[in-house]
Structures are given as C-alpha cells and as structure tokens.
Design an enzyme around this catalytic site. Structure first.
Site, mmCIF file in Angstrom:
data_model
loop_
_atom_site.group_PDB
_atom_site.id
_atom_site.type_symbol
_atom_site.label_atom_id
_atom_site.label_comp_id
_atom_site.label_asym_id
_atom_site.label_seq_id
_atom_site.Cartn_x
_atom_site.Cartn_y
_atom_site.Cartn_z
ATOM 1 N N CYS A 42 5.902 -7.301 7.256
ATOM 2 C CA CYS A 42 7.030 -6.865 8.090
ATOM 3 C C CYS A 42 7.458 -8.044 8.950
ATOM 4 O O CYS A 42 6.612 -8.801 9.427
ATOM 5 C CB CYS A 42 6.587 -5.692 8.973
ATOM 6 S SG CYS A 42 7.939 -4.946 9.900
ATOM 7 N N CYS A 72 -1.515 5.953 10.140
ATOM 8 C CA CYS A 72 -0.317 5.238 10.593
ATOM 9 C C CYS A 72 -0.695 3.906 11.208
ATOM 10 O O CYS A 72 -1.558 3.843 12.087
ATOM 11 C CB CYS A 72 0.400 6.011 11.690
ATOM 12 S SG CYS A 72 1.000 7.590 11.211
ATOM 13 N N HIS A 82 8.354 5.109 21.111
ATOM 14 C CA HIS A 82 7.091 4.601 21.686
ATOM 15 C C HIS A 82 7.105 4.229 23.164
ATOM 16 O O HIS A 82 6.035 4.008 23.738
ATOM 17 C CB HIS A 82 6.554 3.407 20.898
ATOM 18 C CG HIS A 82 6.339 3.676 19.433
ATOM 19 N ND1 HIS A 82 5.782 4.825 18.957
ATOM 20 C CD2 HIS A 82 6.614 2.929 18.326
ATOM 21 C CE1 HIS A 82 5.712 4.787 17.639
ATOM 22 N NE2 HIS A 82 6.222 3.654 17.236
ATOM 23 N N CYS A 116 0.659 -2.456 15.741
ATOM 24 C CA CYS A 116 0.712 -2.150 14.304
ATOM 25 C C CYS A 116 0.036 -3.236 13.479
ATOM 26 O O CYS A 116 0.322 -4.420 13.633
ATOM 27 C CB CYS A 116 2.172 -2.006 13.876
ATOM 28 S SG CYS A 116 2.379 -1.827 12.095
ATOM 29 N N CYS A 155 3.554 8.554 1.501
ATOM 30 C CA CYS A 155 4.018 7.547 2.460
ATOM 31 C C CYS A 155 4.164 6.234 1.700
ATOM 32 O O CYS A 155 3.168 5.690 1.214
ATOM 33 C CB CYS A 155 2.978 7.447 3.572
ATOM 34 S SG CYS A 155 3.361 6.191 4.788
ATOM 35 N N GLU A 203 0.809 -1.213 0.000
ATOM 36 C CA GLU A 203 0.000 0.000 0.000
ATOM 37 C C GLU A 203 0.846 1.268 0.000
ATOM 38 O O GLU A 203 1.993 1.272 0.442
ATOM 39 C CB GLU A 203 -0.924 -0.006 1.222
ATOM 40 C CG GLU A 203 -1.969 -1.107 1.111
ATOM 41 C CD GLU A 203 -2.966 -1.144 2.267
ATOM 42 O OE1 GLU A 203 -4.152 -1.257 1.998
ATOM 43 O OE2 GLU A 203 -2.544 -1.060 3.430
ATOM 44 N N CYS A 258 5.459 -5.301 16.063
ATOM 45 C CA CYS A 258 5.051 -4.304 17.043
ATOM 46 C C CYS A 258 3.569 -4.552 17.343
ATOM 47 O O CYS A 258 2.762 -4.704 16.413
ATOM 48 C CB CYS A 258 5.307 -2.909 16.504
ATOM 49 S SG CYS A 258 7.039 -2.704 16.045
HETATM 50 N N1 SAH Z 1 8.620 0.084 10.213
HETATM 51 C C1 SAH Z 1 8.889 1.463 10.354
HETATM 52 C C2 SAH Z 1 8.053 2.353 9.455
HETATM 53 C C3 SAH Z 1 6.603 2.021 9.268
HETATM 54 S S1 SAH Z 1 5.481 2.345 10.570
HETATM 55 C C4 SAH Z 1 8.728 1.882 11.791
HETATM 56 O O1 SAH Z 1 8.208 1.106 12.588
HETATM 57 O O2 SAH Z 1 9.161 2.973 12.119
HETATM 58 C C5 SAH Z 1 5.277 4.108 10.611
HETATM 59 C C6 SAH Z 1 4.904 4.650 11.976
HETATM 60 O O3 SAH Z 1 3.565 4.313 12.350
HETATM 61 C C7 SAH Z 1 5.805 4.095 13.077
HETATM 62 O O4 SAH Z 1 6.196 5.090 13.970
HETATM 63 C C8 SAH Z 1 4.871 3.113 13.737
HETATM 64 O O5 SAH Z 1 5.297 2.801 15.015
HETATM 65 C C9 SAH Z 1 3.557 3.853 13.701
HETATM 66 N N2 SAH Z 1 2.396 3.004 13.965
HETATM 67 C C10 SAH Z 1 2.277 1.682 13.732
HETATM 68 N N3 SAH Z 1 1.045 1.254 14.103
HETATM 69 C C11 SAH Z 1 0.369 2.327 14.567
HETATM 70 C C12 SAH Z 1 -0.971 2.525 15.022
HETATM 71 N N4 SAH Z 1 -1.843 1.523 15.085
HETATM 72 N N5 SAH Z 1 -1.332 3.759 15.411
HETATM 73 C C13 SAH Z 1 -0.464 4.790 15.296
HETATM 74 N N6 SAH Z 1 0.799 4.666 14.841
HETATM 75 C C14 SAH Z 1 1.229 3.448 14.460
HETATM 76 FE FE1 SF4 Z 2 6.956 -3.327 11.227
HETATM 77 FE FE2 SF4 Z 2 4.767 -2.036 12.029
HETATM 78 FE FE3 SF4 Z 2 6.775 -2.412 13.742
HETATM 79 FE FE4 SF4 Z 2 7.070 -0.672 11.742
HETATM 80 S S1 SF4 Z 2 5.599 -0.489 13.446
HETATM 81 S S2 SF4 Z 2 8.522 -2.238 12.416
HETATM 82 S S3 SF4 Z 2 5.870 -1.710 10.124
HETATM 83 S S4 SF4 Z 2 5.523 -4.031 12.806
#
Ligand code: SAH
Ligand code: SF4
Length: 415
Positions: A136, A388, A268, A143, A129, A116, A140
C-alpha cells in the site's frame, strides 16, 4: 460520466499479464473483452459474439478452467481456444485455517508478487476479504500492510482470480445437470440442482478490505467488480460488495457513479491532529471534506448506510469525548451512518495497544444512545494473522527507521 479524480501515482500494469508461452490469460475479462480478443485472433465478429457469451458463462458461472469441458463450444473451437488462451488462477503459496473457521491464503502472481485473501464464515453469510494492491502506498500507523512499500496494483484478473480461487477451494461451483449422472445419493435431479441455488452459497459477500487502497487502483477494481456483478457469471449484487477506503476523496464520487457498491470509510479519528498521525492521508483530504463526499455518495440512505470504521487505540482515539465528537460530525453531515468499532489487532512491532474491553463498551454505548448503531467487530483469524490490518506478505521487511523515512518521502510526494 467520468469524474476527474486523483492521478494515481502507481503505474497501472497491463490488464492482461503477458505469459511466457505467448497465451493470454482471460480471467478477469468481461464478455466484450473476451469477444475482442477472439476477433483479434481471427474469429469473425458474429461467431466471436456468440462464443464469448458461452465462454463467459462457463468461466464465471461454472468455474470451468478447461476449454475442452465447454461442451457447447464446437469440436474445433475448443482446441483453437486452448492454443491461444488460458483461464488462470493465482498460485496458492500457503493456506491457513484458523481455530474460528477463518481461512487465509497467501497467493502469488505470475510475476512473483505475493498478496493475501481471507474468508470469514458466519452463520448467515460468508465474507471474502480481497486485496487490491500488493502492499500500500499509504502508511496508516496501525496497519501492518502500511509497513510494506507498494509493489504494484493488482490487475482485474488477479482481483477476480481471488474470488474464483475461493469458490474453487470452497467447492461451490454449481455443477447442475451436467454432472447429474454421477449423483448416487438418491437425490432427484431437481433436489440436486436446488443445492446449488445462489442462496445456498457459502461465499455471499465481498469486502475490499485486504491489502491495498482500492481507490488508488480504481480502474482495475471497478472492472473486476463489474465482472463479479455480471448476472451471466458470478452475479453477486452490488449490495453484497463493500469497498473500504482510507478516504481518497476525489475518487469516492467515481466509485458511486461507476460501481455504486457499499462504502466503508476508515475514519479512525475525529480531529485533525490524531487523524493526521494515524491516517496520514488526512493531511491531503481532511475529515470535513471526507464526510461531505460521503453525504454526496449516491444511494446513501437509511436502507444502505455508509459504514464508518473506527479502530480502537488505547489512549489515542478512544475517549468519551471522541465518541461524542463522532456523533456530532455524523449528525452535522446528516449521515445515515453506522459505526463499526474494530479492536486494534496487534502485529510484530506495532506501535499501539488495543483499548480495554470496558473502554470499547463505553465508547459504543455513547454512540448507541444517540441512535447510531455502533457494534464492535469480533476479531477473526487472529491466530493466523488474518484479522484486519494484520496482512502483510513476507516479500519485504524493513526497519522502523527506514519505514519512517519512506513515509516522509511519500508524504512529501502527496504534497
Ligand atoms: N486500505 C483500505 C482497505 C484495507 S484496510 C482502508 O484503509 O480502508 C481494512 C480495514 O482494516 C481498515 O478500516 C483499516 O483501517 C483497518 N485496519 C488496519 N490495520 C488494523 C489493525 N492493526 N487493527 C484493526 N484494524 C485495522
Ligand atoms: Fe493502506 Fe493499511 Fe492504510 Fe488501508 S489501513 S490505506 S491498507 S496502510
């Protein structure tokens, strides 16, 4: 100098994905790479050098995908190129427009993988973006992408292809004098060309914040960003590109050395227990190591501060004490930092809730009071699941139990 980094557990696909018709898709390749392919196909070195420069300009500056339209290429060379090469784009499977103007595209690669891309228009900028992987490897907890298994790394062509496609869809390739004859609205040629000056662009910034961990696909991300930054093509400044990482510490120095784009860190949490839970990579690379790598990042100055992203999770990481600890950590490492507070964006089955607006405000105020900027990011495109952490292609759905088991496996593999 190449700084040794993490050995990527994900196999790198070839840079050019083979096609059934035997042609090579040259999207995402640099000018020397295009030159080399031309030589391989039989063109002499001098010709190849000159012609590859012209082709590079047509592809990345003009957005042309048809060799026939490359008017300065020579009548014979155009069909010669078309027989051997194509200038591709990812396939668009779905396109969504949010009520706030945010756009999301579901894209498909030649081998059927979905990923996406999101475009976020603002008054003074337009941010694209982009994704670096399908899925991935990290997990996390907050996410949505993290609930997918990694399918594969994206190639430079698929990464640059996202930028090309966005510019196609936004209709903002400079057409310049080439099409001036078609202009019938009374503008002079000069006025017409001025409309296409780079400062009139809709797509002004790129963030590597879509699906995937860019530092686990660093070689391809680097090559793609070099093409995007090349002055003869898209010419986007490294100051307008931000790479977001969950903290792959050994690769941060390489990113600084080799592309030196802006850095965003998905921090975070401010203590080991909570960060281990929500960003499991923390078990491998801890907070202190991560902050040290940031302090060493080249060009991290007040003018170009590193962004620390902080997702606001109710009763998890959002107390006054957490805010004060965040300030202390940033001070300890003498970080010229800004903090970006991200209200948690829910997704179906997500295990957390977003902090209340009052809590987020209080958290932000504590950081501001210490002289560190801590704006709250306005969620964009929530109605189309483009905000995000909401990205996830439908290609894979698994139960939570299955996901937890996979997470444990991944964790064991990380060591
Ligand atoms: N993998 C990379 C980039 C992609 S995620 C990373 O983790 O940095 C982009 C941003 O969105 C990151 O800061 C991630 O922690 C945040 N993010 C992921 N899931 C989220 C959610 N459900 N609500 C808000 N931010 C989120
Ligand atoms: Fe992967 Fe989502 Fe963690 Fe970024 S926030 S490293 S996309 S699992």
């Amino acid at each position: 100098m190449q700084i040794p980094g993490h050995i990527d557990p994900v196999p790198l696909p070839a840079k050019v994905t083979p096609r059934e018709d035997g042609k090579a898709d040259i999207i995402g390749l640099s000018q020397p790479e295009i030159r080399d392919l031309m030589i391989e196909a039989g063109l002499d070195a001098k010709q190849a050098k000159l012609r590859s420069k012209q082709v590079f300009h047509w592809i990345y500056h003009r957005g042309i995908t048809d060799f026939e339209a490359m008017t300065d290429l020579g009548k014979q060379l155009r069909p010669w190129m078309a027989e051997r090469f194509v200038i591709g784009r990812p396939e668009i499977v779905e396109a969504h427009l949010s009520e706030d103007g945010t756009r999301k595209w579901l894209l498909r690669s030649a081998d059927g993988q979905d990923y996406e891309m999101v475009f976020i228009p603002d008054d003074d900028r337009g941010t694209l973006c982009i994704s670096s992987q399908v899925g991935c490897t990290l997990n996390c907890r907050f996410c949505h992408t993290g609930t997918m298994r990694l399918v594969r790394n994206l190639t430079p062509g698929e990464i640059v292809g996202q930028v090309m496609l966005a510019r196609d869809d936004l209709g903002e390739w400079p057409r310049g004098v080439m099409d001036f004859a078609d202009v019938e609205d009374g503008r002079t040629q000069k006025e017409y060309n001025q409309d296409y000056k780079s400062d009139g662009r809709m797509l002004t910034n790129i963030v590597l914040m879509g699906m995937g961990e860019p530092l686990y696909n660093f070689d391809h991300v680097r090559d793609a960003m070099k093409v995007v930054m090349d002055g003869a093509g898209l010419a986007l400044s490294r100051r307008r590109i931000t790479l977001s990482t969950s903290g792959v510490v050994p690769m941060i120095a390489r990113a600084g050395e080799e592309i030196n784009v802006n850095l965003a860190i998905s921090l975070h949490a401010v203590n080991k227990e909570i960060r281990d839970e929500i960003v499991p990579l923390n078990k491998k690379y801890g907070i202190e190591e991560l902050l040290q790598a940031c302090a060493d990042y080249p060009g991290a100055s007040n003018a170009r501060r590193i962004t620390f992203e902080y997702v606001m999770l109710k009763d998890k990481n959002d107390s006054d004490e957490d805010a004060r600890e965040l300030v202390r950590l940033l001070r300890k490492y003498d970080q010229p930092a800004k903090v970006n507070l991200i209200p948690f964006n829910p997704w179906p089955g997500s295990p957390y809730e977003c902090s209340t607006p009052e809590r987020i405000k209080a958290f932000s105020s504590i950081i501001f009071a210490e002289g560190i900027s801590a704006p709250v990011r306005t969620p964009r495109g929530r109605d189309i699941m483009a905000a995000c952490g909401q990205l996830k292609s439908a290609s894979e759905k698994k139960s939570r139990a299955e996901l937890d088991r996979l997470a444990e496996e991944k964790q064991a593999a990380l060591g």
